[in-house]
Write a protein that holds these residues in place. Structure first.
Motif: not given
Ligand SMILES: Nc1ncnc2c1ncn2[C@@H]1O[C@H](COP(=O)(O)OP(=O)(O)OP(=O)(O)O)[C@@H](O)[C@H]1O
Length: 486
Positions: A341-352
């Motif tokens: 889930a830590s990657d999912i947070w980062s993924l959300g930030c990077v997609i933005f």
């Protein structure tokens, strides 16, 4: 946070065609001599290539856009030069870049009849060598073997030099990072369909990595590279230099105590310490500006697996992700192992960040406190036990979570999306997301960037979300179709 709209903050004047950043990314928050310890706080604060104190050895004249020269010491970087032959096989033709733990060189593999270009990542001598093992294990996972979103190791060996033994990892060269491509663009934005395709590919990369049990642990804009078209291999070195610029070696000069640079010809000047190269090489720009990218050439690769881990085999408590995309549990629950889930947070930030013109969380020189304050502006009060733990909260919020900041300094989801994604696109006459897409996009991000890791979707769930299915994946598929046609 400054309430500006779309003017990029760090845009520096281009030298030749390469986009410039603040000189390097290699100034660590820890003392340079302890290179092994540098692995721990993987935080980059600001840059200098002339950094030194009397305890840390000599000072060097500043050279823009090269690795920190203090890194050339026992345990540190290996001094390489243009035309060196590495491992009796790879002729160094240019520099591609550098990271905190490596320099990356463009070389010609002279062992093959149709000599092809490769990237050689030469790690610092004290680097623990984890990345190759990780990539090897990852590549052995069925399904990942042929994935083109994960780096393929072509060769791996060690070399000895004045600063120690260095691991070298040979991979196909890439064009540039997404960060570089965006910085090179005049509008600081990717075309909408290109951005959608990048987001889909990044999500698929993360899904594949997660599916085989790995957490990447360092997803950020600089670790996503644009793949190089195969046509590079048709160029001779001469043609490569004509097209992209020849190396421009910059003499490495010691600073006198007065701060003046010594001259190379100065007979009084002390020689450079052993293990320090006489010249530093600013990197080549093989990249393309984000504005000019077409859908058919948008192929990304998720790179830098140096801190990836398998939660099943190893607990990792510390996050090495830059603050702008670091999940909050790394701060609030330092004794609980990080998870997928830590990657999912980062993924959300990077997609933005891929869709917009700047990062979701404003991070230029931001402290952890400023970052957490922004998290609260976005997400509201964190879980009670986290709120109680956050000692500086009183500076920024009332007990009930009401911000003390001025209204104009509070950027919620809608304001960030409108101000940093839609509005700059509109102002530049670029395509913007329609209402339906915008809703689906925000709905998706709001499920990924949430306080509690256990409430975030898995990478698999995420691929099923409306925005991915209706906008991102179709853009990627369209790119593949066009690629096949051209
Ligand atoms: N295969 C490649 N082709 C082209 N450029 C590359 C390649 N690999 C790395 N680079 C360039 O070098 C930079 C640093 O690479 P990388 O992140 O792998 O190094 P690192 O030492 O692990 O850095 P850090 O840990 O500080 O992120 C990248 O941002 C990119 O600009």
């Amino acid at each position: 946070m400054k309430p500006f709209r779309y003017l990029p903050r760090l845009r520096l004047v281009p030298r030749r065609v390469r986009p410039r950043r603040i000189p390097t990314q290699s100034y660590l928050a820890v003392s340079p001599p302890n290179l092994a310890a540098n692995r721990v706080p993987k935080v980059r604060l600001f840059s200098s290539t002339s950094f030194s104190t009397s305890n840390w050895g000599p000072s060097y004249g500043p050279i823009e856009d090269v690795e920190g020269l203090y890194g050339y010491q026992p345990g540190g970087h290996h001094p390489l030069n243009i035309n060196d032959l590495v491992h009796d096989r790879y002729r160094v033709v240019h520099k591609l870049g550098h990271g905190s733990f490596s320099t990356i060189w463009l070389a010609l593999d002279e062992s093959s009849a149709d000599a092809r270009y490769v990237a050689i990542k030469v790690c610092t001598a004290e680097y623990d060598g984890g990345e190759v093992n990780i990539l090897r294990q990852l590549r052995r996972s069925p399904g990942i073997g042929e994935s083109f979103w994960v780096p393929k190791i072509l060769h791996h060996f060690g070399i000895d030099g004045p600063n120690g033994r260095h691991e070298c990892i040979v991979t196909p060269p890439a064009r540039c990072s997404l960060r570089d491509a965006r910085e090179a663009s005049s509008r600081w934005l990717f075309p909408l369909d290109v951005a959608r395709s990048m987001a889909a590919q990044l999500a698929m990369a993360v899904q594949v990595v997660h599916e085989w049990g790995w957490v990447h642990g360092d997803i950020h804009f600089g670790n996503i590279l644009l793949q190089m078209p195969a046509s590079l291999n048709h160029l001779t070195v001469q043609q490569l230099y004509e097209q992209f610029g020849a190396p421009d070696p910059q003499p490495v000069l010691l600073l006198k105590e007065t701060g003046e640079e010594t001259r190379q010809s100065d007979s009084e000047s002390p020689p450079l310490p052993t293990g320090v190269p006489s010249y530093a090489i600013p990197p080549i720009w093989l990249g393309k500006s984000g504005d000019d990218l077409s859908l058919s050439e948008t192929k990304i690769i998720l790179t830098d697996f140096g801190v990836a881990f398998r939660p099943e085999d190893k607990s990792r408590f510390e996050s090495y992700t830059p603050l702008v995309s670091r999940p909050p549990e790394a701060l609030f629950e330092p004794t609980v192992p990080l998870s997928f889930a830590s990657d999912i947070w980062s993924l959300g930030c990077v997609i933005f960040e891929i869709m917009g013109h700047r990062s979701l969380i404003d991070g230029i020189l931001a402290t952890q406190n400023r970052v957490t304050t922004q998290h609260v502006h976005l997400l509201g009060k964190p879980p009670a036990e986290w709120w109680a733990k956050w000692q500086s909260r009183e500076k920024h919020f009332d007990d009930d979570g009401t911000p003390r900041d001025k209204e104009s300094d509070i950027w919620n989801w809608e304001r960030r999306f409108e101000g940093w994604v839609q509005s700059p696109r509109r102002d530049f006459g670029m395509e913007v997301m329609g209402q339906e897409e915008a809703h689906a996009f925000m709905d998706m991000l709001k499920t990924m960037v949430v306080w509690r890791p256990e409430e975030r979707p898995t990478a698999e769930d995420f691929m099923d979300m409306e925005w991915m299915k209706k906008w991102a994946i179709p853009a990627y598929e369209e790119g593949i179709k066009r690629m096949c046609k051209s």
